[in-house]
Design an enzyme around this catalytic site. Sequence first.
Site, PDB file in Angstrom:
ATOM      1  N   ARG A 142       0.836  -1.214   0.000  1.00 46.75           N
ATOM      2  CA  ARG A 142       0.000   0.000   0.000  1.00 46.75           C
ATOM      3  C   ARG A 142       0.868   1.261   0.000  1.00 46.75           C
ATOM      4  O   ARG A 142       1.025   1.914  -1.026  1.00 46.75           O
ATOM      5  CB  ARG A 142      -0.939  -0.030   1.223  1.00 46.75           C
ATOM      6  CG  ARG A 142      -2.044   1.016   1.184  1.00 46.75           C
ATOM      7  CD  ARG A 142      -1.635   2.394   1.603  1.00 46.75           C
ATOM      8  NE  ARG A 142      -1.127   2.437   2.981  1.00 46.75           N
ATOM      9  CZ  ARG A 142      -0.532   3.508   3.504  1.00 46.75           C
ATOM     10  NH1 ARG A 142      -0.365   4.598   2.774  1.00 46.75           N
ATOM     11  NH2 ARG A 142      -0.072   3.502   4.742  1.00 46.75           N
ATOM     12  N   ASP A 143       1.478   1.577   1.132  1.00 42.22           N
ATOM     13  CA  ASP A 143       2.321   2.781   1.221  1.00 42.22           C
ATOM     14  C   ASP A 143       3.449   2.666   0.193  1.00 42.22           C
ATOM     15  O   ASP A 143       3.835   3.642  -0.455  1.00 42.22           O
ATOM     16  CB  ASP A 143       2.906   2.867   2.643  1.00 42.22           C
ATOM     17  CG  ASP A 143       3.306   4.265   3.039  1.00 42.22           C
ATOM     18  OD1 ASP A 143       3.615   5.062   2.153  1.00 42.22           O
ATOM     19  OD2 ASP A 143       3.334   4.551   4.250  1.00 42.22           O
TER      20      ASP A 143
ATOM     21  N   HIS B 139       4.899   4.237  12.869  1.00 42.99           N
ATOM     22  CA  HIS B 139       4.961   4.162  11.401  1.00 42.99           C
ATOM     23  C   HIS B 139       6.008   5.193  10.970  1.00 42.99           C
ATOM     24  O   HIS B 139       5.695   6.361  10.739  1.00 42.99           O
ATOM     25  CB  HIS B 139       3.567   4.492  10.853  1.00 42.99           C
ATOM     26  CG  HIS B 139       3.453   4.535   9.358  1.00 42.99           C
ATOM     27  ND1 HIS B 139       2.929   3.508   8.609  1.00 42.99           N
ATOM     28  CD2 HIS B 139       3.763   5.508   8.467  1.00 42.99           C
ATOM     29  CE1 HIS B 139       2.927   3.838   7.325  1.00 42.99           C
ATOM     30  NE2 HIS B 139       3.433   5.052   7.211  1.00 42.99           N
TER      31      HIS B 139
ATOM     32  N   HIS C 164       8.759   6.796   8.579  1.00 43.75           N
ATOM     33  CA  HIS C 164       9.441   6.888   7.276  1.00 43.75           C
ATOM     34  C   HIS C 164      10.918   7.153   7.574  1.00 43.75           C
ATOM     35  O   HIS C 164      11.255   7.827   8.546  1.00 43.75           O
ATOM     36  CB  HIS C 164       8.801   7.973   6.415  1.00 43.75           C
ATOM     37  CG  HIS C 164       7.499   7.512   5.814  1.00 43.75           C
ATOM     38  ND1 HIS C 164       7.377   7.130   4.503  1.00 43.75           N
ATOM     39  CD2 HIS C 164       6.277   7.336   6.370  1.00 43.75           C
ATOM     40  CE1 HIS C 164       6.120   6.747   4.271  1.00 43.75           C
ATOM     41  NE2 HIS C 164       5.431   6.862   5.387  1.00 43.75           N
TER      42      HIS C 164
ATOM     43  N   CYS D 197       4.315   9.266   0.610  1.00 46.80           N
ATOM     44  CA  CYS D 197       2.967   9.796   0.418  1.00 46.80           C
ATOM     45  C   CYS D 197       3.019  10.850  -0.677  1.00 46.80           C
ATOM     46  O   CYS D 197       3.760  11.839  -0.572  1.00 46.80           O
ATOM     47  CB  CYS D 197       2.455  10.414   1.722  1.00 46.80           C
ATOM     48  SG  CYS D 197       0.860  11.215   1.525  1.00 46.80           S
TER      49      CYS D 197
ATOM     50  N   ASN E  92       9.500   4.066   3.651  1.00 43.72           N
ATOM     51  CA  ASN E  92       9.252   3.630   5.028  1.00 43.72           C
ATOM     52  C   ASN E  92      10.502   2.934   5.560  1.00 43.72           C
ATOM     53  O   ASN E  92      11.369   2.517   4.801  1.00 43.72           O
ATOM     54  CB  ASN E  92       8.132   2.585   5.042  1.00 43.72           C
ATOM     55  CG  ASN E  92       6.768   3.197   4.836  1.00 43.72           C
ATOM     56  OD1 ASN E  92       6.384   3.475   3.717  1.00 43.72           O
ATOM     57  ND2 ASN E  92       6.050   3.405   5.904  1.00 43.72           N
TER      58      ASN E  92
HETATM   59  P1  HMG Z   1     -12.643  14.333  -3.097  1.00 41.56           P
HETATM   60  O1  HMG Z   1     -12.225  14.701  -4.489  1.00 41.56           O
HETATM   61  O2  HMG Z   1     -12.838  15.446  -2.110  1.00 41.56           O
HETATM   62  O3  HMG Z   1     -13.878  13.362  -3.022  1.00 41.56           O
HETATM   63  O4  HMG Z   1     -11.549  13.337  -2.552  1.00 41.56           O
HETATM   64  P2  HMG Z   1     -15.273  13.342  -3.655  1.00 41.56           P
HETATM   65  O5  HMG Z   1     -16.165  12.681  -2.652  1.00 41.56           O
HETATM   66  O6  HMG Z   1     -15.645  14.687  -4.189  1.00 41.56           O
HETATM   67  O7  HMG Z   1     -15.071  12.322  -4.872  1.00 41.56           O
HETATM   68  C1  HMG Z   1     -14.247  12.619  -5.981  1.00 41.56           C
HETATM   69  C2  HMG Z   1     -14.220  11.425  -6.897  1.00 41.56           C
HETATM   70  O8  HMG Z   1     -13.580  10.327  -6.236  1.00 41.56           O
HETATM   71  C3  HMG Z   1     -15.582  10.923  -7.284  1.00 41.56           C
HETATM   72  O9  HMG Z   1     -15.445  10.309  -8.555  1.00 41.56           O
HETATM   73  C4  HMG Z   1     -15.863   9.865  -6.253  1.00 41.56           C
HETATM   74  O10 HMG Z   1     -16.785   8.900  -6.702  1.00 41.56           O
HETATM   75  C5  HMG Z   1     -14.514   9.242  -6.111  1.00 41.56           C
HETATM   76  P3  HMG Z   1     -15.979  10.989  -9.893  1.00 41.56           P
HETATM   77  O11 HMG Z   1     -17.446  11.154  -9.691  1.00 41.56           O
HETATM   78  O12 HMG Z   1     -15.247  12.325  -9.999  1.00 41.56           O
HETATM   79  O13 HMG Z   1     -15.567  10.031 -10.979  1.00 41.56           O
HETATM   80  N1  HMG Z   1     -14.308   8.619  -4.804  1.00 41.56           N
HETATM   81  C6  HMG Z   1     -13.944   7.342  -4.662  1.00 41.56           C
HETATM   82  N2  HMG Z   1     -13.690   6.385  -5.567  1.00 41.56           N
HETATM   83  C7  HMG Z   1     -13.339   5.181  -5.084  1.00 41.56           C
HETATM   84  N3  HMG Z   1     -13.182   4.912  -3.759  1.00 41.56           N
HETATM   85  C8  HMG Z   1     -13.420   5.869  -2.843  1.00 41.56           C
HETATM   86  C9  HMG Z   1     -13.825   7.138  -3.287  1.00 41.56           C
HETATM   87  N4  HMG Z   1     -14.127   8.281  -2.653  1.00 41.56           N
HETATM   88  C10 HMG Z   1     -14.446   9.175  -3.600  1.00 41.56           C
HETATM   89  N5  HMG Z   1     -13.246   5.587  -1.539  1.00 41.56           N
HETATM   90  C11 HMG Z   1     -10.887  11.496  -1.140  1.00 41.56           C
HETATM   91  C12 HMG Z   1     -11.623  12.821  -1.227  1.00 41.56           C
HETATM   92  C13 HMG Z   1     -10.724  11.175   0.332  1.00 41.56           C
HETATM   93  C14 HMG Z   1     -11.707  10.441  -1.858  1.00 41.56           C
HETATM   94  C15 HMG Z   1      -9.517  11.646  -1.851  1.00 41.56           C
HETATM   95  O14 HMG Z   1      -8.880  12.772  -1.336  1.00 41.56           O
HETATM   96  C16 HMG Z   1      -8.617  10.455  -1.680  1.00 41.56           C
HETATM   97  O15 HMG Z   1      -8.919   9.366  -2.146  1.00 41.56           O
HETATM   98  N6  HMG Z   1      -7.481  10.647  -1.003  1.00 41.56           N
HETATM   99  C17 HMG Z   1      -6.565   9.554  -0.708  1.00 41.56           C
HETATM  100  C18 HMG Z   1      -5.192  10.079  -0.556  1.00 41.56           C
HETATM  101  C19 HMG Z   1      -4.232   8.963  -0.212  1.00 41.56           C
HETATM  102  O16 HMG Z   1      -4.515   7.792  -0.386  1.00 41.56           O
HETATM  103  N7  HMG Z   1      -3.050   9.366   0.271  1.00 41.56           N
HETATM  104  C20 HMG Z   1      -2.013   8.448   0.617  1.00 41.56           C
HETATM  105  C21 HMG Z   1      -2.330   7.614   1.824  1.00 41.56           C
HETATM  106  S1  HMG Z   1      -2.069   8.423   3.367  1.00 41.56           S
HETATM  107  C22 HMG Z   1      -0.414   8.090   3.731  1.00 41.56           C
HETATM  108  O17 HMG Z   1       0.308   7.613   2.894  1.00 41.56           O
HETATM  109  C23 HMG Z   1       0.052   8.333   5.130  1.00 41.56           C
HETATM  110  C24 HMG Z   1       0.182   7.026   5.943  1.00 41.56           C
HETATM  111  O18 HMG Z   1       1.066   6.119   5.314  1.00 41.56           O
HETATM  112  C25 HMG Z   1       0.694   7.315   7.352  1.00 41.56           C
HETATM  113  C26 HMG Z   1       1.937   8.219   7.391  1.00 41.56           C
HETATM  114  O19 HMG Z   1       2.903   7.951   6.651  1.00 41.56           O
HETATM  115  O20 HMG Z   1       1.908   9.139   8.188  1.00 41.56           O
HETATM  116  C27 HMG Z   1      -1.177   6.332   6.092  1.00 41.56           C
HETATM  117 MG    MG Z   2       3.228   6.266   5.375  1.00 39.58          MG
END
Ligand code: HMG
Ligand code: MG
Length: 307
Positions: A20-21, A212, A214, A245, A254
């Site tokens: 995932r990450d 967690h 990095h 990220c 990580n």
């Molecule tokens: P948004 O644009 O505000 O959402 O995004 P929305 O509700 O307006 O939807 C936009 C579009 O996305 C729509 O599609 C929705 O249907 C679709 P369209 O009509 O335009 O074709 N959509 C989805 N599709 C599939 N699955 C879903 C979903 N939700 C909406 N669940 C949203 C808001 C949260 C969806 C977006 O910002 C997003 O997906 N962000 C994810 C970002 C991400 O994954 N970042 C990396 C992970 S975090 C990380 O790495 C840190 C961590 O490792 C810990 C650390 O290191 O500290 C965890």
């Molecule tokens: Mg991370």
Amino acid sequence: MAELFDHIPDRVSIYEVGPRDGLQNEAVTIGTVRKLRLIDALCAAGLSRIEITSFVSPHWIPQLADADRLADLVGQREGKQLSALCPNGRGLARARVADLREIAVFLSASETHNRRNINKSVDQALGVFREMVPQALRYGMRVRAYVSTAWGWPYEGDVDPRRVLELSRSLIELGCYEISLGDTIGVGTPLQTKRILKLLLSEVPAEQLALHMHDTRGQALANVLVGLELGIRTFDAAIGGLGGCPYAPGASGNLATEDLVYMLHHMGVQTGIDPEKLFEAGRVAEAVVRRELPGRVHRAGLRALRG
Ligand code: HMG
Ligand code: MG
């Protein structure tokens, strides 16, 4: 060891975030079957907790757009806790169709990182989780939670650990079984880690916390040692040091799973992981992403373990 460390445990739990990450930030598109090969190799190495993908928006994280098909191909694995990142009810619904028994929600201690990452304020994100987490629990799922940028964020500097505590408390109250504290951009150093953890541990039991880290600045293992000494028993890592990220500039890999396991096993701490097979999984990861990976043990080899 005793003169240096007083609280080194017999065993710790490693939560693998490589698929995932590790893959969410890769520049090239990786086929679903290659991702499956990586997950198979991680399972074979003895990893029992694996975050296999994210049910996030494919517009935001195109690398994981195949999450539904991947989860279907991975299927159920006996003795393994497979999980996926879910930002909202739509993600939860996808996890349910995939028959996952665990999901992970995520928010950030930094307001700007949270907005960049999920397009919501922290309060709005908590509002989403207030509906979603109880729903997941009703489905019989376990819910893990990340609090990102707990060690800092470039545009806001150090994050107040009291904010990290407050968010952790809210997520536990919602029913999350574990809070993984994220050093998203790899800035944390040992004394800071001690200060943050001491505050968190004044209210949250050590069994409910994970680290967690990095490894952007090479501090991850030093921070893990501080965590171990303070009673933390769950550590996140990614095979080969994959990771980053896309919404956190400068966030590189990580902590490499092989580096973590190497250190722990040499300290007499068991993980249930076979180092040789883990090393092989690192080779698979490298073949999957088709680039050299940064993990130190991955690059140097396991010779000292055999010798
Ligand atoms: P948004 O644009 O505000 O959402 O995004 P929305 O509700 O307006 O939807 C936009 C579009 O996305 C729509 O599609 C929705 O249907 C679709 P369209 O009509 O335009 O074709 N959509 C989805 N599709 C599939 N699955 C879903 C979903 N939700 C909406 N669940 C949203 C808001 C949260 C969806 C977006 O910002 C997003 O997906 N962000 C994810 C970002 C991400 O994954 N970042 C990396 C992970 S975090 C990380 O790495 C840190 C961590 O490792 C810990 C650390 O290191 O500290 C965890
Ligand atoms: Mg991370």
